[in-house]
Write a protein that holds these residues in place. Structure first.
Motif, mmCIF file in Angstrom:
data_model
loop_
_atom_site.group_PDB
_atom_site.id
_atom_site.type_symbol
_atom_site.label_atom_id
_atom_site.label_comp_id
_atom_site.label_asym_id
_atom_site.label_seq_id
_atom_site.Cartn_x
_atom_site.Cartn_y
_atom_site.Cartn_z
ATOM 1 N N TYR A 169 0.883 -1.643 -0.262
ATOM 2 C CA TYR A 169 0.096 -0.492 -0.171
ATOM 3 C C TYR A 169 0.639 1.039 -0.114
ATOM 4 N N THR A 170 0.100 2.353 -0.727
ATOM 5 C CA THR A 170 1.643 3.313 -0.846
ATOM 6 C C THR A 170 0.854 4.225 -0.129
ATOM 7 N N SER A 171 1.753 5.263 0.422
ATOM 8 C CA SER A 171 2.718 5.848 1.993
ATOM 9 C C SER A 171 0.904 6.731 1.862
ATOM 10 N N GLY A 172 0.165 6.779 1.037
ATOM 11 C CA GLY A 172 -1.077 7.944 1.036
ATOM 12 C C GLY A 172 -0.954 9.458 1.411
ATOM 13 N N SER A 173 -0.447 9.989 0.353
ATOM 14 C CA SER A 173 -0.207 11.437 1.246
ATOM 15 C C SER A 173 -1.409 12.212 -0.650
ATOM 16 N N THR A 174 -1.550 11.894 -1.127
ATOM 17 C CA THR A 174 -2.865 12.346 -1.362
ATOM 18 C C THR A 174 -4.708 11.656 -1.565
ATOM 19 N N GLY A 175 -4.955 10.595 -0.014
ATOM 20 C CA GLY A 175 -5.266 10.034 0.289
ATOM 21 C C GLY A 175 -5.308 8.794 0.812
ATOM 22 N N ASN A 176 -6.702 8.491 0.595
ATOM 23 C CA ASN A 176 -6.449 6.441 0.674
ATOM 24 C C ASN A 176 -5.185 6.041 0.051
ATOM 25 N N PRO A 177 -4.750 4.927 1.043
ATOM 26 C CA PRO A 177 -3.243 4.499 -0.071
ATOM 27 C C PRO A 177 -3.670 3.476 -0.829
ATOM 28 N N LYS A 178 -3.265 2.966 -2.115
ATOM 29 C CA LYS A 178 -3.360 2.257 -2.963
ATOM 30 C C LYS A 178 -2.568 1.135 -2.735
ATOM 31 N N GLY A 179 -3.455 -0.171 -2.849
ATOM 32 C CA GLY A 179 -2.801 -1.419 -3.106
ATOM 33 C C GLY A 179 -1.806 -1.814 -4.489
ATOM 34 N N VAL A 180 -0.711 -1.841 -4.589
ATOM 35 C CA VAL A 180 -0.175 -2.092 -5.326
ATOM 36 C C VAL A 180 0.093 -3.615 -5.174
ATOM 37 N N VAL A 181 -0.209 -4.373 -6.247
ATOM 38 C CA VAL A 181 0.037 -5.692 -7.002
ATOM 39 C C VAL A 181 1.190 -6.066 -6.956
ATOM 40 N N HIS A 182 2.206 -6.084 -7.054
ATOM 41 C CA HIS A 182 3.320 -7.253 -7.524
ATOM 42 C C HIS A 182 3.009 -9.200 -7.528
ATOM 43 N N ASN A 183 3.549 -9.210 -8.783
ATOM 44 C CA ASN A 183 4.068 -10.676 -8.328
ATOM 45 C C ASN A 183 5.384 -11.038 -8.310
ATOM 46 N N TYR A 184 5.318 -12.300 -8.753
ATOM 47 C CA TYR A 184 7.259 -12.778 -7.860
ATOM 48 C C TYR A 184 8.182 -12.339 -9.019
ATOM 49 N N ARG A 185 7.335 -11.932 -9.885
ATOM 50 C CA ARG A 185 8.432 -12.586 -11.421
ATOM 51 C C ARG A 185 8.538 -10.442 -11.436
ATOM 52 N N SER A 186 7.970 -9.177 -11.035
ATOM 53 C CA SER A 186 7.897 -8.108 -11.277
ATOM 54 C C SER A 186 9.509 -7.551 -9.709
ATOM 55 N N ILE A 187 8.477 -7.775 -8.500
ATOM 56 C CA ILE A 187 9.692 -8.022 -7.420
ATOM 57 C C ILE A 187 10.976 -8.396 -7.518
ATOM 58 N N CYS A 188 11.646 -9.414 -8.015
ATOM 59 C CA CYS A 188 12.676 -10.358 -8.150
ATOM 60 C C CYS A 188 13.297 -10.301 -9.612
ATOM 61 N N TRP A 189 12.596 -9.964 -10.183
ATOM 62 C CA TRP A 189 14.011 -9.606 -11.561
ATOM 63 C C TRP A 189 14.223 -8.420 -11.355
ATOM 64 N N ALA A 190 13.576 -6.860 -10.369
ATOM 65 C CA ALA A 190 13.670 -5.724 -9.706
ATOM 66 C C ALA A 190 15.573 -5.844 -8.335
ATOM 67 N N ALA A 191 14.754 -7.172 -8.076
ATOM 68 C CA ALA A 191 15.744 -7.411 -6.707
ATOM 69 C C ALA A 191 17.214 -8.046 -7.304
ATOM 70 N N HIS A 192 16.981 -9.583 -8.560
ATOM 71 C CA HIS A 192 18.278 -9.715 -8.855
ATOM 72 C C HIS A 192 18.774 -8.410 -10.319
ATOM 73 N N ALA A 193 18.264 -7.794 -10.155
ATOM 74 C CA ALA A 193 19.128 -7.302 -11.584
ATOM 75 C C ALA A 193 20.084 -6.668 -10.785
ATOM 76 N N SER A 194 19.541 -5.605 -9.549
ATOM 77 C CA SER A 194 19.510 -5.148 -8.657
ATOM 78 C C SER A 194 21.597 -5.535 -8.755
ATOM 79 N N LEU A 195 21.259 -5.966 -8.067
ATOM 80 C CA LEU A 195 22.717 -7.296 -7.750
ATOM 81 C C LEU A 195 23.861 -6.192 -8.732
ATOM 82 N N GLN A 196 24.008 -6.677 -10.205
ATOM 83 C CA GLN A 196 24.438 -6.594 -10.763
ATOM 84 C C GLN A 196 25.202 -4.437 -11.473
#
Length: 545
Positions: A169-196
């Motif tokens: 959920y976003t920090s809600g700076s402009t209203g109710n927080p929004k629930g951002v849905v991430h699957n394993y592929r999106s987050i794991c790709w970003a985390a793994h790519a960050s190593l390089q």
């Protein structure tokens, strides 16, 4: 590359590096070390408890706690049990806690270290099962020690990469927080790519202290640690921050502008700028001075310092550079796994830029100047909000970031403001506040600033002074602020010239709801709270609340 899940990595390290220390948790001044074997055993036992509840597969399990070893363990246990994690900021008030738990329909919540435990737990409905981390005075249906009394789950399930891993959920700076849905592929790709991209390895040491409910800490610190096997230390409390960072001596340190400013103020409180300038001008002394300051900050071994979450003034980056600390700016959003751009390696000639797009991320500037990004790290959707999802995702798959910017001929990107933050004066002229705020922050006595003035003839700036400035005679601060006002106004177009600076009594904090949990200012809340002051009549260029 063959993308692996965090559970894949857990199984690998418990088998090949069982006795290697992974997590370090200070408790009452003593550091408890957890090896991969320790972590794995606790993950499997917590997972057994969740599986025994017979919840539907993919249930939403909430986490409400400050950063600690049990946060990492529980996150992995939720994955192992086949469920979806829903982190809640540890600073969240009752209203936000109730909203997230109701919106996400969470049947279970893990509760850990909090500052207002009684009131925060009171916001949780009785029918939600409460499980406690091993810290004092947490009312719950089960304590951590009870969770560890069961037999460990023996199987090694592997989630599908396209299944949902988490709802952040976003920090809600402009209203109710929004629930951002991430699957394993999106987050794991970003985390793994960050190593390089960031050159992270098992030799690195990091400190986890920024909220784990925020995407940057989750991806670049927690999830990346599953792939790199880097050692992660936690802080015991804000009061022990200095002690804990000096004990950790991180090699990679990520912070936010507000905390970098606090570091700067802390140095200047002990060594005024004039004295620092003098010492740094002496060839045989300057390197010793730099090293001592770095050691005092706990950053003497840090090979990479970074700042994100909000704009940081170029003047702050230049100041840290004078003491031998090069801070690389990075940029990302919850919606793209905090994986957009970064200025790594550091380049002094690119201070003020957010860097170049990471490998695999495509950035373009739309016709209205908006920065738009596309990559494997983009979110799936906003939970239960298809209309809002459609608003931010273009037909060809780009994420509309809401940031305005430009790209130079080397691919370096500069943010010039937020589309939603641009306001119109009574003269019908549009003002982008962020660039003006950054210029004002060059004055080290200004700790916080917000440029505002919708419906005024000319914009004004609300400012909070540093603790050091408040100790001085007001005349000194007034003269310094007046000089900054004149200097900044000389660089602005006529319609953007600031009418005055208004000094406020109280600082803006998460607790008084004027900062988000990621320490960004809540402009609309500030403008509402200080409406009468903003529209008030003053005679001088520098005014006080």
């Amino acid at each position: 590359m063959t993308l692996k899940t965090p559970l894949d990595m857990l199984y690998q390290w418990e088998l090949t590096e069982p006795n290697a220390v992974y997590l370090k948790q200070p408790i009452q001044g003593e550091v408890k070390e957890l090896t991969w074997k320790d972590v794995s055993e606790q993950v499997r036992k917590v997972a057994s408890n969740l599986i025994a509840m017979n919840l539907p597969n993919g249930s939403h399990i909430a986490l409400l706690s400050k950063n600690c070893a049990e946060w990492f363990i529980t996150d992995l246990a939720i994955m192992m049990a086949g469920h979806i994690s829903v982190p809640i900021y540890s600073t969240a008030g009752a209203k936000t806690i109730r909203y997230v738990l109701e919106h996400a329909k969470c049947p279970v919540i893990f509760i850990g270290k909090l500052d207002d435990t009684v009131n925060q737990v009171a916001a949780i409905e009785n029918e939600i099962v409460k499980l406690a981390f091993p810290y004092p005075d947490i009312p719950a249906d089960k304590q951590w020690s009870e969770l560890l009394e069961v037999a460990p789950y023996a199987e090694n399930p592997i989630p599908d990469l396209d299944s949902v891993m988490t709802i952040i959920y976003t920090s809600g700076s402009t209203g109710n927080p929004k629930g951002v849905v991430h699957n394993y592929r999106s987050i794991c790709w970003a985390a793994h790519a960050s190593l390089q991209e960031l050159g992270v390895s098992s030799k690195d040491r990091v400190m986890s202290y920024l909220p784990l409910a925020h995407i940057t800490e989750r991806v670049l610190i927690e999830v990346a640690s599953f792939y790199s096997r880097k050692r992660v230390s936690f802080i015991e409390s804000l009061d022990t921050f200095s002690r804990d960072i000096c004990a950790t001596q991180p090699t990679l340190f990520i912070s936010v502008p507000r905390l970098w400013t606090r570091f700067q103020m802390g140095v200047l409180a002990n060594m005024p700028q004039k004295k620092l300038n003098f010492l740094l001008s002496i060839p045989i002394v300057k390197n010793v001075v730099k090293k001592k300051i770095q050691q005092k900050l706990g950053l003497s071994d840090t090979r990479l310092c970074a700042s994100g979450s909000a704009p940081i003034p170029a003047s702050t980056l230049e100041w840290f550079r004078t003491i031998g600390i090069n801070i690389s700016e990075g940029w990302g959003m919850t919606e793209n796994s905090a994986y957009g751009t970064c200025c790594v390696p550091f380049r002094a000639d690119k201070i003020g830029c957010i860097g170049k797009a990471y490998e695999g991320v495509d950035v373009r500037i739309a016709s209205d100047g908006e920065i738009q990004v596309k990559g494997p790290c983009n979110m799936k959707e906003y939970y239960l909000e298809p209309d809002k999802t459609a608003e931010v995702l273009t037909e060809d798959g780009y994420l509309k970031t809401g940031d305005k910017g430009s790209i130079d001929n080397e691919g370096f990107i500069t943010i010039t403001g937020r589309l939603k933050e641009i306001f119109k004066t009574s003269k019908g002229k549009y003002i982008a506040p962020v660039p003006i705020e950054s210029k004002l922050m060059a004055n080290s006595i200004i700790e916080q600033v917000c440029v505002t003035g919708s419906h005024l003839k000319q914009p004004i700036a609300l400012v909070v002074l540093s603790e050091d400035a408040l100790k001085r005679p007001f005349k000194e601060s007034e003269e310094s602020l007046l000089a900054s006002l004149e200097e900044v106004n000389a660089t602005l177009e006529t319609h953007s010239v600031l009418e005055r600076l208004v000094i406020l009594k109280d600082e803006w904090t998460v607790e008084n709801d004027l900062l988000t949990p990621t320490l960004k200012i809540k402009r609309h809340t500030l403008e509402k709270k200080y409406k009468d002051l903003i529209n008030g009549v003053f005679t001088g260029k520098i005014a006080k609340q």
